[in-house]
Design a protein around this motif. Structure first.
Motif, short mmCIF file in Angstrom:
data_model
loop_
_atom_site.label_atom_id
_atom_site.label_comp_id
_atom_site.label_asym_id
_atom_site.label_seq_id
_atom_site.Cartn_x
_atom_site.Cartn_y
_atom_site.Cartn_z
N HIS A 25 0.82 -1.20 0.00
CA HIS A 25 0.00 0.00 0.00
C HIS A 25 0.86 1.26 0.00
N PHE A 26 1.93 1.28 0.80
CA PHE A 26 2.83 2.44 0.81
C PHE A 26 3.46 2.65 -0.57
N LYS A 27 3.84 1.56 -1.24
CA LYS A 27 4.43 1.68 -2.57
C LYS A 27 3.42 2.28 -3.56
N LYS A 28 2.18 1.84 -3.51
CA LYS A 28 1.14 2.39 -4.39
C LYS A 28 0.85 3.85 -4.05
N LEU A 29 0.88 4.17 -2.76
CA LEU A 29 0.65 5.56 -2.35
C LEU A 29 1.71 6.48 -2.93
N ILE A 30 2.95 6.07 -2.85
CA ILE A 30 4.05 6.89 -3.37
C ILE A 30 3.90 7.10 -4.87
N GLU A 31 3.55 6.05 -5.60
CA GLU A 31 3.36 6.18 -7.05
C GLU A 31 2.21 7.12 -7.38
#
Length: 157
Positions: A25-31
């Motif tokens: 989820h953090f990776k998708k948020l950053i993107e």
């Protein structure tokens, strides 16, 4: 003895799967934050006066649940006192996700930015596992047509 083993296995599984889901989820948020950074979100109460804008309320809402491991750790922290850090990352994810959903709504309207952003946060208790609901809302600033920007400037050109 078997019950203790089952409890330990469930805690370990909760930790592993919760950590994996949180990292994803953090990776998708950053993107998504990088993709929507062209629409700034500001907390000021005063709208810009550089041109004419249409204004519309936009909001983003999210509910994020905790995993069993975080709930277990939070229970231990509540016994001894201190910051409940397992829920801090959950709240951070919820806030960021709600802002992104609000930005998506603003982008769909053609807004250049959102001002006067506010947050509403509530805890939803579902048994022993907690969930957080976060609502972000603000006013989307949608530029009007170029002729309506400043009539005095349109005649000078």
């Amino acid at each position: 003895m078997i019950q203790a083993g089952v409890a330990v296995v469930l805690l370990v599984l909760g930790y592993l799967f919760g950590r994996l889901a949180e990292k994803r989820h953090f990776k998708k948020l950053i993107e998504r934050e990088a993709a929507t950074q062209h629409v700034p979100v500001v907390a000021t109460r005063y709208p810009p006066e550089d041109r004419a804008y249409d204004q519309q309320l936009v909001s983003g809402n999210v509910v994020i649940a905790s995993d069993y491991f975080k709930a277990f750790l939070a229970g231990l922290i509540n016994i001894f006192g201190g910051r409940v850090t397992p829920f801090e990352s959950m709240l951070d994810r919820a806030r960021r996700e709600s802002v992104l959903r609000m930005k998506d709504a603003a982008i769909a309207l053609g807004a250049t930015y959102v001002f006067n952003i506010k947050f509403e946060t509530s805890r939803i208790a579902t048994g022993k596992v907690a969930a957080m609901e976060v609502l972000a809302y603000g006013t989307a600033m949608i530029p009007t047509s170029e002729e309506a920007v400043r009539p005095e400037i349109a005649h000078e050109v």
